[in-house]
Design a protein around this motif. Structure first.
Motif, PDB file in Angstrom:
ATOM      1  N   ASP A  95      -3.401   3.438   7.342  1.00 34.74           N
ATOM      2  CA  ASP A  95      -4.632   2.784   8.156  1.00 34.74           C
ATOM      3  C   ASP A  95      -5.138   1.420   7.403  1.00 34.74           C
ATOM      4  O   ASP A  95      -5.489   0.520   8.387  1.00 34.74           O
ATOM      5  CB  ASP A  95      -5.759   3.936   7.992  1.00 34.74           C
ATOM      6  CG  ASP A  95      -5.332   5.043   8.856  1.00 34.74           C
ATOM      7  OD1 ASP A  95      -4.524   5.150   9.753  1.00 34.74           O
ATOM      8  OD2 ASP A  95      -6.141   6.080   8.562  1.00 34.74           O
ATOM      9  N   PHE A  96      -5.195   1.402   6.250  1.00 28.91           N
ATOM     10  CA  PHE A  96      -5.791   0.053   5.746  1.00 28.91           C
ATOM     11  C   PHE A  96      -4.749  -1.007   6.064  1.00 28.91           C
ATOM     12  O   PHE A  96      -5.162  -2.081   6.397  1.00 28.91           O
ATOM     13  CB  PHE A  96      -5.792   0.228   4.106  1.00 28.91           C
ATOM     14  CG  PHE A  96      -6.113  -0.782   3.372  1.00 28.91           C
ATOM     15  CD1 PHE A  96      -7.723  -1.100   3.226  1.00 28.91           C
ATOM     16  CD2 PHE A  96      -5.228  -1.648   2.721  1.00 28.91           C
ATOM     17  CE1 PHE A  96      -8.040  -2.371   2.353  1.00 28.91           C
ATOM     18  CE2 PHE A  96      -5.622  -2.907   1.875  1.00 28.91           C
ATOM     19  CZ  PHE A  96      -6.986  -3.244   1.983  1.00 28.91           C
ATOM     20  N   LEU A  97      -3.592  -0.799   5.911  1.00 28.76           N
ATOM     21  CA  LEU A  97      -2.548  -1.828   6.364  1.00 28.76           C
ATOM     22  C   LEU A  97      -2.526  -2.311   7.768  1.00 28.76           C
ATOM     23  O   LEU A  97      -2.154  -3.374   8.083  1.00 28.76           O
ATOM     24  CB  LEU A  97      -0.890  -1.335   5.872  1.00 28.76           C
ATOM     25  CG  LEU A  97      -0.753  -1.182   4.227  1.00 28.76           C
ATOM     26  CD1 LEU A  97       0.347  -0.533   3.932  1.00 28.76           C
ATOM     27  CD2 LEU A  97      -0.509  -2.686   3.765  1.00 28.76           C
ATOM     28  N   ALA A  98      -3.014  -1.405   8.623  1.00 30.57           N
ATOM     29  CA  ALA A  98      -3.013  -1.957  10.022  1.00 30.57           C
ATOM     30  C   ALA A  98      -4.042  -2.913  10.395  1.00 30.57           C
ATOM     31  O   ALA A  98      -3.996  -3.701  11.098  1.00 30.57           O
ATOM     32  CB  ALA A  98      -3.470  -0.629  10.779  1.00 30.57           C
ATOM     33  N   ASP A  99      -4.819  -3.138   9.338  1.00 31.00           N
ATOM     34  CA  ASP A  99      -6.103  -4.331   9.356  1.00 31.00           C
ATOM     35  C   ASP A  99      -5.210  -5.545   8.953  1.00 31.00           C
ATOM     36  O   ASP A  99      -5.805  -6.620   9.244  1.00 31.00           O
ATOM     37  CB  ASP A  99      -7.168  -4.022   8.622  1.00 31.00           C
ATOM     38  CG  ASP A  99      -8.116  -3.010   9.192  1.00 31.00           C
ATOM     39  OD1 ASP A  99      -8.113  -2.668  10.279  1.00 31.00           O
ATOM     40  OD2 ASP A  99      -8.853  -2.367   8.395  1.00 31.00           O
ATOM     41  N   TRP A 100      -4.058  -5.344   8.207  1.00 32.48           N
ATOM     42  CA  TRP A 100      -3.535  -6.766   7.731  1.00 32.48           C
ATOM     43  C   TRP A 100      -2.073  -7.025   8.471  1.00 32.48           C
ATOM     44  O   TRP A 100      -1.497  -8.075   8.149  1.00 32.48           O
ATOM     45  CB  TRP A 100      -3.203  -6.593   6.218  1.00 32.48           C
ATOM     46  CG  TRP A 100      -4.571  -6.661   5.577  1.00 32.48           C
ATOM     47  CD1 TRP A 100      -5.420  -5.370   5.374  1.00 32.48           C
ATOM     48  CD2 TRP A 100      -5.293  -7.620   5.141  1.00 32.48           C
ATOM     49  NE1 TRP A 100      -6.519  -5.791   4.635  1.00 32.48           N
ATOM     50  CE2 TRP A 100      -6.511  -6.937   4.760  1.00 32.48           C
ATOM     51  CE3 TRP A 100      -4.918  -8.930   5.202  1.00 32.48           C
ATOM     52  CZ2 TRP A 100      -7.403  -8.021   4.034  1.00 32.48           C
ATOM     53  CZ3 TRP A 100      -5.946  -9.723   4.624  1.00 32.48           C
ATOM     54  CH2 TRP A 100      -7.424  -9.294   4.185  1.00 32.48           C
ATOM     55  N   GLY A 101      -1.824  -6.262   9.318  1.00 37.27           N
ATOM     56  CA  GLY A 101      -0.616  -6.401  10.013  1.00 37.27           C
ATOM     57  C   GLY A 101      -0.209  -5.278  11.320  1.00 37.27           C
ATOM     58  O   GLY A 101      -1.324  -4.725  11.669  1.00 37.27           O
TER      59      GLY A 101
END
Length: 356
Positions: A95-101
């Protein structure tokens, strides 16, 4: 001749190179073009074979040999035990990484690494001048097979005790990695990779005094001053990574290369946020956010590497530094955008002038 240069000359003669400068075997930046240029300038080329299947290892060697009769090393990680998985923690990281890619698929953490034994067999078949290790030591059986083929073993170490262990296991040289180095920390015990960091200025003389085999210094060396200092402290050669990354032959994304040229020592950090293993990176927007107290903890290696892969690939394709795997050592700003062969020759000429 200065005693330090005499020692370096003996190393070059022993390992059949003309200049005591080794290309760090960077898994994310070791195209044949870079190894060829460095070997043709008298140094030693290098390949970080961690992600390569056996056939790719053999193809890399063939490609390099088509461009140079100089030497090169292959490097492999000694495998970790299987990681302990945590589905809830991985979901939070996705979920966190979805904000970055791009969205991270649930199966992204199911990373299957190439078979280590098959990689070892491929190394022997490729028959490089040198095989190096990182994260631990090769099994005795593989060391015996290496020696039988006349291949030299360089063991990467981060402490005096690791250096002594490597010498006892039959290493022909140790590569002493200071905490300044870009990319992954090569500590045998990953739990101490951050707390047990030693700077290169302390590590070189301590290791040189503790072992009888040659010491190769690596970490934060990017010009003749660093090279001369390493030799004065007891090293026989240096291994250089970041200082070659701005060379055209390295073929890295321009945003990464440009950031290397601007990064002060304090602009890099040791982080697990890219792969789950401690590594020195430029403090990009993603790295800073992922290291914040409010961010979810990174998954273990290689799970985290799999989880960040969509972000890293998208960032590289878009040439956006924020989500790139932008490894860099603390002397990054000293790296110049010039051909790799010229870097080798310039560093060696500067070193010789300082050690007259």
């Amino acid at each position: 001749m200065h005693p330090a240069l005499t020692r370096a000359a003996a190393f070059c003669e022993q390992f059949n190179i003309r200049v005591p400068i080794l290309m760090a075997p960077m898994a994310s930046a070791c195209p044949p073009s870079l190894a060829i240029a460095i070997a043709n300038a008298g140094g030693l080329g290098g390949c970080g074979a961690l992600p390569l299947q056996p056939q790719a290892i053999k193809q890399w060697a063939a490609d390099v040999r088509a461009g140079t009769n100089g030497g090169f090393q292959f490097n492999l990680w000694i495998p970790d035990p299987p990681p302990k998985r945590d589905a809830a923690a991985e979901a939070a990281m996705r979920d966190f990484l979805a904000d970055w890619g791009p969205p991270v698929p649930p199966e992204a953490g199911n990373v299957v690494l190439p078979d280590f034994q098959a990689q070892c067999d491929a190394l022997l078949e490729a028959s490089p001048a040198i095989v190096s290790s990182i994260m631990s030591l090769y099994p005795d059986r593989f060391v015996a097979r290496m020696k039988a083929k006349g291949i030299k073993w360089f063991a990467t170490v981060t402490t005096v005790s690791e250096a002594k262990t490597a010498e006892s296991a039959g290493a022909d040289a140790v590569i002493a990695q200071g905490m300044e180095a870009g990319g992954h920390r090569s500590a045998f015990d990953v739990s101490r990779a951050e707390t047990g960091m030693v700077g290169l200025f302390s590590l070189i003389p301590s290791v040189a005094d503790a072992v009888k085999i040659p010491v190769v210094a690596t970490g934060g060396i990017a010009d003749g001053r660093g090279t001369a200092a390493a030799l004065l402290l007891g090293a026989s050669a240096v291994q250089i990574g970041t200082a070659f990354l701005r060379c055209p032959e390295a073929k890295i994304p321009s945003a990464w290369a440009d950031a290397i040229g601007k990064a002060a020592p304090e602009d890099t950090v040791i982080t697990r946020t890219m792969t789950g293993r401690p590594a020195r990176s430029i403090a990009t927007d993603y790295v800073r956010a992922a290291m914040a107290p409010s961010a979810p903890p990174p998954a273990p290696y290689p799970v985290q590497r799999g989880l960040t892969q969509p972000m890293r690939e998208a960032a590289a394709k878009a040439n956006e530094l924020a989500g790139m795997q932008a490894w860099a050592g603390q002397s990054a700003r000293l790296a110049r955008a010039e051909p790799a062969g010229e870097v080798v020759q310039r560093l060696w000429h500067e070193t010789q002038a300082l050690l007259k």
